[in-house]
Design a protein around this motif. Structure first.
Motif, short mmCIF file in Angstrom:
data_model
loop_
_atom_site.label_atom_id
_atom_site.label_comp_id
_atom_site.label_asym_id
_atom_site.label_seq_id
_atom_site.Cartn_x
_atom_site.Cartn_y
_atom_site.Cartn_z
N GLN A 97 1.17 6.99 0.82
CA GLN A 97 0.54 5.76 0.37
C GLN A 97 0.33 5.83 -1.14
O GLN A 97 0.28 6.91 -1.73
N LYS A 98 0.19 4.67 -1.77
CA LYS A 98 -0.03 4.65 -3.21
C LYS A 98 -1.31 5.37 -3.60
O LYS A 98 -1.43 5.89 -4.68
N SER A 99 -2.26 5.44 -2.68
CA SER A 99 -3.52 6.14 -2.96
C SER A 99 -3.32 7.65 -3.05
O SER A 99 -4.21 8.37 -3.48
N ALA A 150 0.83 -1.21 0.00
CA ALA A 150 0.00 0.00 0.00
C ALA A 150 0.86 1.26 0.00
O ALA A 150 0.37 2.34 -0.29
N TYR A 151 2.15 1.11 0.32
CA TYR A 151 3.02 2.28 0.40
C TYR A 151 3.86 2.41 -0.86
O TYR A 151 4.34 1.42 -1.41
N ASN A 189 -1.37 10.61 2.86
CA ASN A 189 -0.31 10.34 3.81
C ASN A 189 -0.88 9.64 5.04
O ASN A 189 -2.01 9.90 5.44
N LYS A 190 -0.08 8.77 5.63
CA LYS A 190 -0.47 8.12 6.87
C LYS A 190 0.56 8.49 7.92
O LYS A 190 1.76 8.41 7.69
#
Length: 186
Positions: free
Chosen positions: A169-171, A142-143, A174-175
Motif C-alpha cells: 500500500q502507499k502507506s 491506496a495501492y 502490506n495488505k
C-alpha cells in the motif's frame, strides 16, 4: 474335502489379486518414469532435454541460467533467469505442449497466478488454457502502482488450496488478500 477346495480357491484368488495389484502399481510407476525434463551442463555449454517414452529430444540448446521443477508426473516447469529478479517460465507436458509466461507470481499445481502491471490485474488460469478469471484488480489509489512484478512473486504463495497475495500500500504497509481455489473457473 470341502474345506480344502475352499482354501485352494482362497489361495488362488489371493494370488491373482496380488498379481493384478502389483501390475497396477508397476503400470503407474512406469507412467511416472515415462516423461522427464532434465539438463546436462558442462563448463562450456548446457542443453535441456525432454524424454518421453525413451524418446529423447533437445528442448533448448542454450538455456542460460535455469531451474527445472517437476510439477507432477506429466508436467514440468523450467524457470529461465533473465537477470535479477527477471524470469520467464515455461510449462511443458508429456504431449510436448508448451505454455510460456513472464507474468507468473505464484503457481500451485497446474494453477497459474499472473500479474499484468499495465492494467494492475491479477488473473488465475490453468496451465495450457486461455480461460482465466480476474481475482484482484488494484484500481484503488491506496495501492502503490510502481511495484514491479518481482515484488508480488516474492510475496505471494499457495498455502494448500488458498492463494495469498501480499500487496504493498502507499502507506508502506502490506495488505494480504486470500483466495480459495483461485483456478476454479466454474
Amino acid at each position: 474335502m470341502k474345506t480344502t477346495v475352499a482354501k485352494q480357491f482362497l489361495i488362488v484368488f489371493s494370488c491373482a489379486f496380488l498379481i493384478l495389484e502389483s501390475n497396477a502399481i508397476n503400470s503407474n510407476s512406469k507412467d511416472a518414469e515415462a516423461f522427464s525434463i532434465y539438463s546436462n551442463c558442462s563448463d562450456k555449454d548446457c542443453i535441456i532435454y525432454s524424454n518421453y517414452l525413451d524418446k529423447i529430444k533437445v528442448f533448448d540448446r542454450e538455456p542460460g541460467i535455469h531451474r527445472i521443477k517437476k510439477v507432477n508426473d506429466s508436467l514440468y516447469q523450467i524457470i529461465y533467469s533473465c537477470g535479477n529478479p527477471c524470469s520467464n517460465n515455461v510449462f511443458i507436458n508429456n504431449k510436448g505442449s508448451e505454455d510460456w509466461t513472464d507474468k507468473l507470481i505464484a503457481q500451485g499445481g497446474s494453477c497459474l497466478i499472473e500479474y499484468n502491471i499495465e492494467n494492475r490485474k491479477f488473473v488465475a488460469r490453468e496451465v495450457f488454457s486461455n480461460k482465466y478469471k480476474v481475482i484482484l484488480m488494484l484500481g484503488d489509489s491506496a495501492y502503490d502502482s510502481a511495484i514491479p512484478i518481482w515484488f508480488y512473486s516474492e510475496n505471494s504463495y499457495f498455502d494448500n488450496e488458498i492463494l495469498v497475495i501480499n500487496v504493498k500500500q502507499k502507506s508502506g504497509s502490506n495488505k494480504k488478500f486470500k483466495f480459495i481455489k483461485p483456478c476454479d473457473l466454474s
